[in-house]
Design a protein around this motif. Structure first.
Motif, PDB file in Angstrom:
ATOM      1  N   ALA A 118       0.974  -1.280  -0.141  1.00  0.00           N
ATOM      2  CA  ALA A 118       0.112   0.029   0.766  1.00  0.00           C
ATOM      3  C   ALA A 118       0.729   1.326   0.150  1.00  0.00           C
ATOM      4  CB  ALA A 118      -0.985  -0.126   0.968  1.00  0.00           C
ATOM      5  N   ARG A 119       1.685   0.902   0.532  1.00  0.00           N
ATOM      6  CA  ARG A 119       2.837   2.563   0.858  1.00  0.00           C
ATOM      7  C   ARG A 119       3.650   2.770  -0.701  1.00  0.00           C
ATOM      8  NH1 ARG A 119       3.916   5.617   4.931  1.00  0.00           N
ATOM      9  NH2 ARG A 119       3.839   4.081   7.558  1.00  0.00           N
ATOM     10  N   LEU A 120       3.971   1.395  -1.523  1.00  0.00           N
ATOM     11  CA  LEU A 120       4.354   2.084  -2.146  1.00  0.00           C
ATOM     12  C   LEU A 120       3.421   2.187  -3.724  1.00  0.00           C
ATOM     13  CD1 LEU A 120       6.957   1.338  -4.145  1.00  0.00           C
ATOM     14  CD2 LEU A 120       6.119  -1.274  -4.525  1.00  0.00           C
ATOM     15  N   GLU A 137       8.976   9.785   2.249  1.00  0.00           N
ATOM     16  CA  GLU A 137       8.643   9.358   2.532  1.00  0.00           C
ATOM     17  C   GLU A 137       8.784   7.536   2.684  1.00  0.00           C
ATOM     18  OE1 GLU A 137       6.160  11.649   4.807  1.00  0.00           O
ATOM     19  OE2 GLU A 137       7.904  13.261   5.070  1.00  0.00           O
ATOM     20  N   ASP A 138       7.189   7.748   1.519  1.00  0.00           N
ATOM     21  CA  ASP A 138       6.743   5.919   0.839  1.00  0.00           C
ATOM     22  C   ASP A 138       7.621   5.573   0.480  1.00  0.00           C
ATOM     23  OD1 ASP A 138       4.140   5.811   2.717  1.00  0.00           O
ATOM     24  OD2 ASP A 138       3.061   6.855   1.155  1.00  0.00           O
ATOM     25  N   PHE A 139       8.797   5.777  -0.100  1.00  0.00           N
ATOM     26  CA  PHE A 139      10.099   4.702  -0.733  1.00  0.00           C
ATOM     27  C   PHE A 139      10.469   4.456   0.397  1.00  0.00           C
ATOM     28  CE2 PHE A 139       7.950   7.340  -4.890  1.00  0.00           C
ATOM     29  CZ  PHE A 139       7.115   6.158  -4.822  1.00  0.00           C
ATOM     30  N   GLU A 140      11.578   5.620   0.983  1.00  0.00           N
ATOM     31  CA  GLU A 140      11.987   5.082   2.004  1.00  0.00           C
ATOM     32  C   GLU A 140      11.631   4.512   3.414  1.00  0.00           C
ATOM     33  OE1 GLU A 140      13.150   9.528   3.545  1.00  0.00           O
ATOM     34  OE2 GLU A 140      14.481   9.996   1.156  1.00  0.00           O
ATOM     35  N   ALA A 159      11.859  11.037  -7.143  1.00  0.00           N
ATOM     36  CA  ALA A 159      11.706  11.143  -6.774  1.00  0.00           C
ATOM     37  C   ALA A 159      12.733  12.931  -6.786  1.00  0.00           C
ATOM     38  CB  ALA A 159      11.474  11.300  -5.934  1.00  0.00           C
ATOM     39  N   ASN A 160      13.551  12.706  -7.119  1.00  0.00           N
ATOM     40  CA  ASN A 160      15.055  12.966  -6.375  1.00  0.00           C
ATOM     41  C   ASN A 160      15.166  13.838  -7.651  1.00  0.00           C
ATOM     42  OD1 ASN A 160      15.062  12.923  -4.386  1.00  0.00           O
ATOM     43  ND2 ASN A 160      16.570  10.605  -4.064  1.00  0.00           N
ATOM     44  N   LYS A 161      15.200  13.608  -8.602  1.00  0.00           N
ATOM     45  CA  LYS A 161      15.202  14.219 -10.308  1.00  0.00           C
ATOM     46  C   LYS A 161      14.406  15.109 -10.411  1.00  0.00           C
ATOM     47  CE  LYS A 161      17.038  14.426 -14.364  1.00  0.00           C
ATOM     48  NZ  LYS A 161      18.468  15.088 -13.835  1.00  0.00           N
ATOM     49  N   LEU A 162      13.216  14.393  -9.826  1.00  0.00           N
ATOM     50  CA  LEU A 162      11.496  15.168 -10.346  1.00  0.00           C
ATOM     51  C   LEU A 162      12.225  16.668  -9.390  1.00  0.00           C
ATOM     52  CD1 LEU A 162       8.724  15.967 -11.529  1.00  0.00           C
ATOM     53  CD2 LEU A 162       8.249  14.544  -9.764  1.00  0.00           C
ATOM     54  N   GLU A 163      11.967  16.247  -8.513  1.00  0.00           N
ATOM     55  CA  GLU A 163      12.515  17.382  -7.870  1.00  0.00           C
ATOM     56  C   GLU A 163      13.166  18.898  -8.275  1.00  0.00           C
ATOM     57  OE1 GLU A 163      13.415  16.894  -4.227  1.00  0.00           O
ATOM     58  OE2 GLU A 163      11.364  16.870  -3.099  1.00  0.00           O
ATOM     59  N   GLU A 164      15.074  18.105  -8.828  1.00  0.00           N
ATOM     60  CA  GLU A 164      15.662  18.532  -9.544  1.00  0.00           C
ATOM     61  C   GLU A 164      14.939  19.641 -11.078  1.00  0.00           C
ATOM     62  OE1 GLU A 164      19.066  16.093 -10.200  1.00  0.00           O
ATOM     63  OE2 GLU A 164      19.029  15.624  -7.870  1.00  0.00           O
ATOM     64  N   LEU A 165      14.435  18.732 -11.662  1.00  0.00           N
ATOM     65  CA  LEU A 165      14.001  19.473 -12.503  1.00  0.00           C
ATOM     66  C   LEU A 165      13.285  20.629 -12.333  1.00  0.00           C
ATOM     67  CD1 LEU A 165      13.056  15.750 -15.086  1.00  0.00           C
ATOM     68  CD2 LEU A 165      15.130  17.694 -15.513  1.00  0.00           C
ATOM     69  N   ARG A 166      11.956  20.340 -11.805  1.00  0.00           N
ATOM     70  CA  ARG A 166      11.284  21.095 -11.603  1.00  0.00           C
ATOM     71  C   ARG A 166      12.220  22.853 -10.825  1.00  0.00           C
ATOM     72  NH1 ARG A 166       5.992  18.664  -8.029  1.00  0.00           N
ATOM     73  NH2 ARG A 166       7.482  18.652  -6.119  1.00  0.00           N
ATOM     74  N   GLU A 167      13.145  21.948  -9.947  1.00  0.00           N
ATOM     75  CA  GLU A 167      13.707  23.666  -9.803  1.00  0.00           C
ATOM     76  C   GLU A 167      14.853  24.544 -11.125  1.00  0.00           C
ATOM     77  OE1 GLU A 167      15.165  26.945  -7.560  1.00  0.00           O
ATOM     78  OE2 GLU A 167      13.891  25.196  -7.094  1.00  0.00           O
TER      79      GLU A 167
END
Length: 510
Positions: A118-120, A137-140, A159-167
């Motif tokens: 469910a978390r995934l 948080e869910d993936f971690e 998720a990390n890549k998405l944050e970089e791209l949005r910035e």
């Protein structure tokens, strides 16, 4: 982008069969632990089992909506069963209803915090919605309990890549580099297709770059991705309005007012669009009723109302051009049609109408040119093809004998005007007015032409034939040679003044 979303949903669908098998085993052991369950419906364990069983069967058959109704009953009957929530969430996802699936996944996790599946699944939804913080948080959490979970590791990297791209996108947007912003946001939307913020930012870039169509494409889904997204409905309405799509504009602004009938911005825009829409519809009604002057007044009002929206100015000029031609206001029609043509040079309706104005003005060469130009833009248009053929016939005919020119009247002249012109010219060119043989012979020829012109132009059927490019008095135009009306060898009797006088002539057509 949308195809990626569909692929994701298809993936959920393909995994449902396996999910059903797992749940069948898990639910079989879980639900039998309780003999009687109290729920909203006061359902018994047997009733809940029946709904779950029906849900599984319908799910396996791909009947998602029917399966969902049974899972609703099961959840209401047993609000403590985390697997039932999870299964219903899977059905919601298969139906493309991620927003509905999210609360069920959250409830399943609340009931069983170590429920990693469910978390995934929740993390995947949150990532597609652009909520990278909660998704991470869910993936971690999944990786903390199951370090070898590859999907969780891959999604955490996304998720990390998405944050970089949005910035990166926001930096490019801030410096006014909208093309780069769009390029970066293309990748963002691939990772988070359900993120309204990224789509709205990309729509803003398209608007700034003058591409409202793509802006509309991005904004449309955001009306569903955000709750009460009145701002998106208003933007969509304004964009459609700028493109001249007033009905679509009305539809979107009405959606805004459904959410809040007192929204000042939407209400103000609604009044503006509604008034313009009413004027346009009214103008077209006048045209349908052949009330062309009233239609012209309406379209002139449209131009005054929206002078800065090119579509409405161009449309108004196009339709005014049409109305002027229909009213046979030749000189003004040519001026307005020419102005409209400059604004919208590929508009075949304007070219067609100006060609008709040129025909009224007996300027057949220009009429042919306009029809030929229109034909280049639309080779399949029968109206343009027929108009070109008619203009070419009239041009050919005008080089032989033009009855309008003979009498010196416009093509729009009525019968009274034609008879008046005929009488004046008949008096002027009466053969008895000339004594010299050469001049008398010339006068007789002119007199015949004048009488022929009067015969054709005062007879509605013959005049119609002539207006369509056929000379009803030309034997070459008649089937069967000289036996047709006006053919050679047919005596032509007439009284040149219709009343009074005793002078009668009998001439053969030359």
């Amino acid at each position: 982008m949308e195809s990626g979303r569909r692929k994701g949903l298809n993936g959920v669908l393909s995994s449902l069969s396996l999910l059903c098998v797992i749940l069948d085993i898990q639910l079989d052991g879980k639900t039998r632990q309780t003999s009687v369950v109290s729920g909203v419906l006061g359902a018994t364990h047997v009733e809940i089992e029946q709904h779950l069983e029906m849900g599984r069967k319908l799910l396996a058959a791909g009947q998602l909506a029917e399966a969902l109704s049974h899972y609703h009953y099961a959840v209401e009957g047993d609000s403590k069963n985390y697997l039932t929530y999870y299964t219903r969430a899977a059905v919601f996802l298969a139906m493309g209803k991620s927003k509905s699936a999210l609360p069920d996944l959250t409830r399943a996790i609340q009931l069983k915090p170590d429920f990693l599946a469910a978390r995934l699944q929740r993390g995947n939804i949150l990532l597609k919605q652009g909520n990278t913080q909660d998704a991470r948080e869910d993936f971690e959490t999944v990786l903390h309990r199951s370090p070898d979970q590859e999907e969780a590791r891959d999604q955490l990297m996304r998720a990390n890549k998405l944050e970089e791209l949005r910035e990166e996108a926001h930096v490019a947007h801030h410096r006014g580099d909208y093309s780069t912003t769009i390029t970066v946001l293309d990748r963002v939307v691939e990772l988070s297709p359900w993120d309204p913020e990224s789509r709205e930012l990309r729509a803003d870039c398209y608007i700034r770059l003058g591409d409202p169509r793509k802006a509309i494409h991005d904004l449309t889904p955001t009306t569903q991705l955000r709750n009460d997204n009145r701002a998106a409905f208003l933007k969509l309405s304004i964009l459609h309005y700028s493109l001249g799509e007033h009905q679509e504009s009305l539809g979107h602004v009405r959606e805004c007012l459904k959410l809040d009938q007192d929204d000042k911005d939407c209400l103000s825009h609604y009044k503006q669009v509604k008034k313009l829409s009413k004027q346009l519809d009214s103008a077209e009604e006048h045209i349908d009723e052949a009330r062309y002057q009233e239609a012209i007044a309406k379209y002139e009002s449209v131009m005054r109302r929206e002078p800065n929206v090119p579509y409405y100015t161009n449309k108004a000029n196009e339709r005014i051009c049409f109305c002027l031609v229909k009213n046979k206001m030749t000189a003004k029609a040519i001026d307005i049609c020419s102005e409209a043509h400059q604004r919208d040079p590929r508009n075949i309706n304007i070219l067609r109408d100006r060609a008709e104005a040129f025909i009224l003005n007996q300027d057949y060469e220009k009429a042919v040119e306009d029809y030929q130009e229109a034909r280049e833009f639309d080779m399949e248009n029968n109206e343009i093809r027929e108009g070109l053929e008619r203009a070419q016939k009239l041009l050919k005919l005008s080089r032989k004998r033009d009855y309008y020119k003979i009498l010196g009247v416009n093509r729009s002249a009525n019968k009274q005007e034609i008879i008046k012109a005929y009488r004046k010219l008949a008096q002027q060119w009466h053969p008895d007015n000339f004594r010299e043989q050469a001049k008398k012979m010339e006068a007789e020829k002119r007199f015949i032409d004048i009488a022929s012109a009067k015969e054709v132009l005062t007879d509605p059927e013959k005049r119609q034939k002539f207006d369509l490019g056929e000379d009803p008095l030309d034997p070459e135009s008649q089937q069967g040679g000289g036996g047709g009306q006006g053919g050679q060898g047919r005596p032509f009797h007439f009284n040149p003044f219709d009343s009074g006088g005793n002078y009668h002539f009998k001439f053969n057509h030359e």
